[in-house]
Motif scaffolding. Sequence first.
Motif, mmCIF file in Angstrom:
data_model
loop_
_atom_site.group_PDB
_atom_site.id
_atom_site.type_symbol
_atom_site.label_atom_id
_atom_site.label_comp_id
_atom_site.label_asym_id
_atom_site.label_seq_id
_atom_site.Cartn_x
_atom_site.Cartn_y
_atom_site.Cartn_z
ATOM 1 N N PHE A 59 -55.192 -29.196 42.355
ATOM 2 C CA PHE A 59 -55.791 -27.940 42.817
ATOM 3 C C PHE A 59 -54.525 -27.259 43.771
ATOM 4 C CE2 PHE A 59 -59.412 -30.884 42.485
ATOM 5 C CZ PHE A 59 -60.261 -30.005 41.924
ATOM 6 N N PRO A 60 -54.833 -25.955 43.845
ATOM 7 C CA PRO A 60 -53.719 -24.977 44.505
ATOM 8 C C PRO A 60 -53.360 -25.765 45.843
ATOM 9 C CG PRO A 60 -55.549 -23.507 43.800
ATOM 10 C CD PRO A 60 -55.914 -25.267 43.673
ATOM 11 N N ASP A 61 -54.220 -26.351 46.471
ATOM 12 C CA ASP A 61 -53.732 -27.124 47.985
ATOM 13 C C ASP A 61 -53.049 -28.166 47.867
ATOM 14 O OD1 ASP A 61 -55.517 -28.926 47.200
ATOM 15 O OD2 ASP A 61 -57.058 -28.421 48.936
ATOM 16 N N GLY A 62 -52.864 -28.582 46.761
ATOM 17 C CA GLY A 62 -51.875 -29.970 46.526
ATOM 18 C C GLY A 62 -52.853 -31.129 46.164
ATOM 19 N N SER A 63 -53.614 -31.013 46.288
ATOM 20 C CA SER A 63 -54.724 -32.193 46.110
ATOM 21 C C SER A 63 -55.004 -32.406 44.569
ATOM 22 C CB SER A 63 -55.999 -32.245 46.770
ATOM 23 O OG SER A 63 -56.853 -31.062 46.384
ATOM 24 N N VAL A 76 -64.511 -28.000 45.418
ATOM 25 C CA VAL A 76 -63.139 -28.184 46.162
ATOM 26 C C VAL A 76 -62.686 -26.656 46.211
ATOM 27 C CG1 VAL A 76 -61.026 -28.899 45.694
ATOM 28 C CG2 VAL A 76 -62.762 -30.426 45.427
ATOM 29 N N LEU A 77 -63.134 -25.946 44.786
ATOM 30 C CA LEU A 77 -62.686 -24.330 44.777
ATOM 31 C C LEU A 77 -63.438 -23.601 45.791
ATOM 32 C CD1 LEU A 77 -61.577 -24.244 41.215
ATOM 33 C CD2 LEU A 77 -60.131 -24.618 43.243
#
Length: 34
Positions: A14-18, A31-32
């Motif tokens: 995911f874009p947040d690094g998770s 999550v998104l």
Amino acid sequence: KVNNGNQLVPTVLFPDGSALPNPSIATVKAVLGA
């Protein structure tokens, strides 16, 4: 690297690094924030 070298498991980054291994569609949407 995320799954300790296990390349058979679909992993979504995911874009947040998770990252989640083999997530459901509902989990990805949650999550998104969809």
